[in-house]
Structures are given as C-alpha cells and as structure tokens.
Write a protein that holds these residues in place. Structure first.
Motif, short mmCIF file in Angstrom:
data_model
loop_
_atom_site.label_atom_id
_atom_site.label_comp_id
_atom_site.label_asym_id
_atom_site.label_seq_id
_atom_site.Cartn_x
_atom_site.Cartn_y
_atom_site.Cartn_z
N LYS A 158 2.69 0.54 6.76
CA LYS A 158 2.95 1.55 5.72
C LYS A 158 4.42 1.90 5.67
O LYS A 158 5.01 2.02 4.59
CB LYS A 158 2.12 2.81 6.00
N SER A 190 6.74 1.18 2.44
CA SER A 190 7.39 2.32 1.80
C SER A 190 8.91 2.18 1.81
O SER A 190 9.59 2.44 0.81
CB SER A 190 6.98 3.63 2.49
N LEU A 222 5.09 4.84 -8.15
CA LEU A 222 3.85 5.55 -7.82
C LEU A 222 2.65 4.63 -7.96
O LEU A 222 1.76 4.58 -7.09
CB LEU A 222 3.69 6.77 -8.74
N ALA A 223 2.60 3.87 -9.06
CA ALA A 223 1.49 2.94 -9.29
C ALA A 223 1.47 1.83 -8.24
O ALA A 223 0.40 1.48 -7.71
CB ALA A 223 1.59 2.35 -10.69
N ARG A 277 2.86 1.83 -5.20
CA ARG A 277 2.58 2.37 -3.86
C ARG A 277 1.08 2.62 -3.69
O ARG A 277 0.51 2.29 -2.65
CB ARG A 277 3.36 3.67 -3.66
N SER A 278 0.45 3.19 -4.71
CA SER A 278 -0.98 3.50 -4.59
C SER A 278 -1.81 2.22 -4.46
O SER A 278 -2.77 2.18 -3.70
CB SER A 278 -1.44 4.32 -5.79
N VAL A 279 -1.42 1.16 -5.19
CA VAL A 279 -2.16 -0.10 -5.12
C VAL A 279 -1.99 -0.75 -3.74
O VAL A 279 -2.97 -1.18 -3.12
CB VAL A 279 -1.69 -1.07 -6.22
N LEU A 335 -0.97 0.61 -0.83
CA LEU A 335 -1.52 1.39 0.28
C LEU A 335 -3.04 1.42 0.23
O LEU A 335 -3.70 1.46 1.27
CB LEU A 335 -0.96 2.81 0.26
N SER A 336 -3.60 1.39 -0.98
CA SER A 336 -5.06 1.33 -1.10
C SER A 336 -5.59 0.01 -0.54
O SER A 336 -6.59 -0.02 0.18
CB SER A 336 -5.45 1.48 -2.57
N ILE A 354 -1.66 -2.72 -10.73
CA ILE A 354 -0.53 -1.81 -10.95
C ILE A 354 -0.45 -1.42 -12.43
O ILE A 354 -0.23 -0.25 -12.77
CB ILE A 354 0.78 -2.47 -10.49
N ASN A 383 -3.12 1.08 -13.19
CA ASN A 383 -2.73 2.39 -12.66
C ASN A 383 -1.71 3.07 -13.57
O ASN A 383 -1.78 4.27 -13.83
CB ASN A 383 -2.13 2.24 -11.26
N PHE A 429 -2.46 6.51 -15.43
CA PHE A 429 -1.61 7.67 -15.14
C PHE A 429 -1.01 8.22 -16.44
O PHE A 429 -1.03 9.43 -16.67
CB PHE A 429 -0.49 7.26 -14.19
#
Length: 231
Positions: free
Chosen positions: A127, A131, A163-164, A166-168, A170-171, A197, A200, A204
C-alpha cells in the motif's frame, strides 16, 4: 524516481484540453441556471423582508448591495463547480489512453522501489509503495500550470483520476488472499484495471453532479423557508 515520458505529458495535456473545451460549452447554461437561483433568492428576500421594512435609503442600499454580492458570488461558485462536474462526466469517456498510460507510469514507479515485481510483500508495505508511486507520478503532472484556471482544472482532473485509480488498486490489493502480495499480480490485467478506473470516474462524477443539483434545490427551498420565517 520514475522517468516521465513525453508521451505521458502529451496525453495529460490532451485530456486537460478536452475537459477545458467541454467546460467552456457547458458553463454558460449552468451559469444561467445559477443566475436564475440568484435572482429568485434575492427577489424573495427584497420583496418580503427589505421592502416592507421601509429602511432609510442608505441602509437599504448597503443591504441590497451586500445581498447582491454574497448571493452573486455563491451563485457563480455553484455554477462553476456544477459545470466542472458535468464536464468531468462527459470528458472522462475520452481518457482511456491517458488512464492506461498513467497506470503504466505508476507501475514503473513502483518497480523502481523494489528489486522484483514478483517479490512477495506485506500488504501494508505494498500500500505504501503504490500510494508513494501515485504521488510521484501525479506530482509530475501537477507542474507547469501558470494560470489559475489551468491550475484549477489540473487539480480537478488529477484529483478525481488519482482517487479512482487508488480505490481500484487498493480494492484489488485487499481482495488478494493471504497476508502478502506481488505487485506484478496487482498490476496484471491492465485493460481490466483501466475499465474499472473509468467506471469509478463515471460513477464519482455522476454522484457529484446529482449531489450538486440536489444541493441547489435544497438551498433554494431553505432560502424560501428563511424568508417566510423572517416575514
């Protein structure tokens, strides 16, 4: 530090220009709607509160001026933010190449931080690497914008894309079984990642747009309730 390819900068500039072009087309309709809310709000306050109060002309002039200034700035800010969300929802459909290239840049940045992409890493360490790689890549994009408008659009584009992404990522990282993960496996199937992505981004921007439209309606209703409460 990853090598920032000229192609990446060109794709980013293309995505940014596309967003700016769409924003220019949709801003005036949103500004007209914002001015409509502004006129209705100011007129209701003046007609039901200020006019019946029969204030001295200097005091009435100052209050009306303050009313126009405050509501005018709020209406302009609301129109611009809503137009940005609307433009973002349309523009992101053309960002496939930009997203794909940026994801590749992030992967390369992560590869520079470890010896082998197939090396097993603790998920917390992975992570941190992901990041940090994203901050490094998106930080490169965030340089060289001279105008306030350019900086604002750059922050919008980079903010929602990071944001999109990172969420993909990390998920996917969380869904991988076990306590360790290989970054090579995390970044595998790039077409799938790019599609996720994009979805997302679309979700969003759609939710943001709906929220802003509802916010405008709620603000107008609250303004009427405030007027009739003071009446």
């Amino acid at each position: 530090m990853t090598n920032f390819h000229p192609a990446a900068g060109a794709l980013f500039a293309q995505a940014l220009q596309g967003l700016a072009d769409i924003l220019r087309k949709v801003f005036l309709p949103h500004l007209a709607a914002g001015l409509g809310l502004f006129i209705i709000s100011v007129y209701s306050i003046y007609s039901f509160i200020l006019a019946p109060a029969h204030l001295p002309p200097p005091a009435e002039f100052i209050l009306v001026g303050a009313l126009f200034l405050g509501y005018g700035l709020a209406a302009f800010a609301y129109s611009f933010i809503t137009a940005c969300a609307f433009a973002l929802r349309i523009a992101c459909a053309t960002w496939e190449e930009f997203i794909d290239n940026t994801l590749d840049q992030v992967k390369q940045a992560a590869a520079h931080k470890i010896d082998d992409m197939n090396e097993s890493l603790a998920k917390d360490q992975a992570k941190v690497i992901v990041s940090g790689s994203m901050r490094e890549v998106f930080g490169e994009f965030n340089q060289g914008r001279k105008t306030s408008f350019g900086r604002a659009l750059t922050r919008l584009l980079l903010g929602v894309t990071s944001l999109a992404m990172r969420s993909v990522l990390l998920s996917r990282l969380v869904k991988i079984s076990g306590q360790t993960v290989q970054l090579g496996k995390l970044f595998a199937g790039r077409a799938t990642l790019v599609g996720a992505i994009f979805l997302n981004l679309r979700l969003f921007s759609t939710l943001l747009l709906i929220f802003l439209y509802i916010l405008g309606i709620v603000a107008l209703i609250l303004n009427f309730l405030f007027v009739f409460w003071l009446k």
